[in-house]
Motif scaffolding. Structure first.
Motif, PDB file in Angstrom:
ATOM      1  N   GLY A  61       0.790  -1.221   0.000  1.00  0.00           N
ATOM      2  CA  GLY A  61       0.000   0.000   0.000  1.00  0.00           C
ATOM      3  C   GLY A  61       0.818   1.264   0.000  1.00  0.00           C
ATOM      4  O   GLY A  61       0.277   2.358   0.170  1.00  0.00           O
ATOM      5  N   VAL A  62       2.130   1.139  -0.190  1.00  0.00           N
ATOM      6  CA  VAL A  62       3.011   2.306  -0.188  1.00  0.00           C
ATOM      7  C   VAL A  62       3.041   2.921  -1.583  1.00  0.00           C
ATOM      8  O   VAL A  62       3.156   2.215  -2.588  1.00  0.00           O
ATOM      9  N   SER A  63       2.910   4.239  -1.635  1.00  0.00           N
ATOM     10  CA  SER A  63       3.043   4.984  -2.883  1.00  0.00           C
ATOM     11  C   SER A  63       3.926   6.188  -2.616  1.00  0.00           C
ATOM     12  O   SER A  63       3.567   7.072  -1.831  1.00  0.00           O
ATOM     13  N   ARG A  64       5.100   6.221  -3.240  1.00  0.00           N
ATOM     14  CA  ARG A  64       5.993   7.357  -3.031  1.00  0.00           C
ATOM     15  C   ARG A  64       5.385   8.637  -3.616  1.00  0.00           C
ATOM     16  O   ARG A  64       5.623   9.731  -3.097  1.00  0.00           O
ATOM     17  N   LEU A 131      -7.774   7.125   1.968  1.00  0.00           N
ATOM     18  CA  LEU A 131      -7.398   5.777   2.396  1.00  0.00           C
ATOM     19  C   LEU A 131      -8.595   4.845   2.237  1.00  0.00           C
ATOM     20  O   LEU A 131      -9.702   5.144   2.680  1.00  0.00           O
ATOM     21  N   ASN A 132      -8.355   3.688   1.613  1.00  0.00           N
ATOM     22  CA  ASN A 132      -9.394   2.681   1.410  1.00  0.00           C
ATOM     23  C   ASN A 132      -8.910   1.370   2.031  1.00  0.00           C
ATOM     24  O   ASN A 132      -8.143   0.624   1.409  1.00  0.00           O
ATOM     25  N   PRO A 173      -5.771  14.715   6.813  1.00  0.00           N
ATOM     26  CA  PRO A 173      -4.558  13.929   6.564  1.00  0.00           C
ATOM     27  C   PRO A 173      -4.225  13.126   7.823  1.00  0.00           C
ATOM     28  O   PRO A 173      -4.217  13.674   8.928  1.00  0.00           O
ATOM     29  N   ILE A 174      -3.961  11.845   7.646  1.00  0.00           N
ATOM     30  CA  ILE A 174      -3.611  10.991   8.783  1.00  0.00           C
ATOM     31  C   ILE A 174      -2.315  10.256   8.475  1.00  0.00           C
ATOM     32  O   ILE A 174      -2.040   9.914   7.331  1.00  0.00           O
ATOM     33  N   ASP A 200      -5.564  10.494   3.370  1.00  0.00           N
ATOM     34  CA  ASP A 200      -6.695  11.190   3.971  1.00  0.00           C
ATOM     35  C   ASP A 200      -7.636  10.159   4.591  1.00  0.00           C
ATOM     36  O   ASP A 200      -7.954   9.138   3.964  1.00  0.00           O
ATOM     37  N   GLY A 201      -8.079  10.418   5.814  1.00  0.00           N
ATOM     38  CA  GLY A 201      -8.978   9.493   6.486  1.00  0.00           C
ATOM     39  C   GLY A 201      -9.547  10.109   7.745  1.00  0.00           C
ATOM     40  O   GLY A 201      -9.311  11.292   8.046  1.00  0.00           O
ATOM     41  N   ASP A 202     -10.266   9.314   8.489  1.00  0.00           N
ATOM     42  CA  ASP A 202     -10.889   9.791   9.722  1.00  0.00           C
ATOM     43  C   ASP A 202      -9.824   9.997  10.798  1.00  0.00           C
ATOM     44  O   ASP A 202      -8.953   9.135  11.010  1.00  0.00           O
TER      45      ASP A 202
END
Length: 282
Positions: A61-64, A131-132, A173-174, A200-202
C-alpha cells in the motif's frame, strides 16, 4: 537492483533535479527499516534520504507519489521537506535531532505535546488521496500463504469487505504510523518521519492506529484523548466511541500486514508479532 545500480540511478536523479548538489563527493549508505531499504545520502553541507518505490512496497500500500504529495501539502514544518522526485524515488531532507525513546513518547503523551502534534496534522489541508482499507484488505489477501488460511479467516475477510466502514467524524490527513521510532525531537520542535502510509482518512482511525501500534493501556488512551480534545475534535466522548469502532479495522489491518510482510521477507518475527491477532481472527 544492486547497490551500485541504486547509487548510479540516484546520482543521475540528483544531477537532473538538484544540479547544485556535488554528487561526486556524496556517500550513499543503506538505511534498514521494517518495510525494506532506503538510502542516506551525505555530502558537503547536505544530508538526504532517498526512498524507493518497489513492487513489494506497492503491494503493502506504499506509494511514493502519494507520500511526496502528503509531505508537500500537509507536512510543512512537521515532516521532512521533499527535495526531488521521480517515478521510482523521492528524496527528502534528513532530519537531524534525537529519536524519541519509549519513555520520551510516554512523556510527550502525558504533557499533551503528542496530542497537539497529531491535532496539528489533522488541521492540515487534504491531500486528495483517500485511504481505502477494504481495497488494501483485498490486496493483502492475494499475498497470503494459502496454507495458513482457515474457514474462520475467510469469513472474517468477507465480513470486513461486506460491512460499511465507520462514517468519518472528521476527514483529515492521517499518518497511520505514529510511534517513538517515527518521531524526532529537534531544535525546530517535534518532527514526524516515515509518511509512507499517510493518506486522507478519519482522525479517529489515525488515533486508533496510534493506540494499537503502541499497545497503550486505557489510562494512556484517556490521557491522549483529553489533550486531543483541547486541540482537535472537541467532543471527547464521541471521539472515544469512534476510536472504539475503528479498533477492529486496525487490528485486522495489522494482522494482514504482518502476514504479507512475512511472505515478502521470510522473517518469522512477523508471524510472532501477528500471532495473537491471528488467533483472535482466524
Amino acid at each position: 537492483m544492486t547497490p551500485l545500480n541504486f547509487e548510479a540511478e540516484l546520482r543521475q536523479l540528483l544531477n537532473t533535479r538538484l544540479p547544485a548538489v556535488n554528487t561526486a563527493g556524496c556517500h550513499f549508505s543503506p538505511v534498514q527499516g521494517l518495510t525494506g531499504e532506503s538510502w542516506r545520502i551525505d555530502g558537503e553541507g547536505i544530508s538526504m534520504l532517498a526512498r524507493q518505490q518497489t513492487a513489494e512496497k506497492g503491494a503493502l500500500g506504499v506509494s511514493r507519489k502519494r507520500e511526496a504529495r502528503l509531505l508537500r501539502r500537509c507536512g510543512t514544518g512537521l515532516g521532512p521537506q521533499v527535495l526531488a522526485q521521480s517515478n521510482h524515488w523521492i528524496i527528502v531532507e534528513w532530519l537531524t535531532g534525537k529519536s524519541v525513546t519509549n519513555e520520551g513518547f510516554d512523556a510527550l503523551n502525558q504533557c499533551g505535546e503528542l496530542a497537539a502534534m497529531a491535532a496539528g496534522l489533522h488541521r492540515r489541508p487534504l491531500s486528495g488521496y483517500r485511504l481505502n482499507l477494504q481495497r488494501q484488505f483485498v490486496s493483502y489477501w492475494q499475498q497470503l500463504d494459502k496454507r495458513r488460511l482457515t474457514p474462520a479467516w475467510l469469513r472474517c475477510q468477507q465480513h470486513f469487505l461486506r460491512i460499511t466502514p465507520p462514517t468519518p467524524l472528521q476527514l483529515a490527513p492521517i499518518h497511520m504510523d505514529i510511534h517513538p521510532g517515527n518521531l524526532i525531537t529537534s531544535a525546530a520542535g517535534l518532527r514526524l518521519i516515515d509518511w509512507e502510509y499517510a493518506a486522507d482518512g478519519d482522525v479517529a482511525l489515525d488515533i486508533a492506529a496510534l493506540f494499537r501500534s503502541n499497545d497503550w493501556a486505557s489510562v494512556q488512551q484517556q490521557c491522549f484523548l483529553q489533550h486531543y480534545a483541547q486541540h482537535g475534535y472537541p467532543d471527547e466522548a464521541r471521539l472515544h466511541a469512534q476510536v472504539q469502532c475503528w479498533l477492529p479495522w486496525v487490528d485486522y489491518l495489522m494482522l494482514m500486514w504482518f502476514e504479507a510482510r512475512w511472505q515478502q521477507s521470510g522473517d518469522a518475527e512477523f508471524l510472532h508479532w501477528g500471532a495473537v491477532l491471528r488467533q483472535r481472527f482466524c
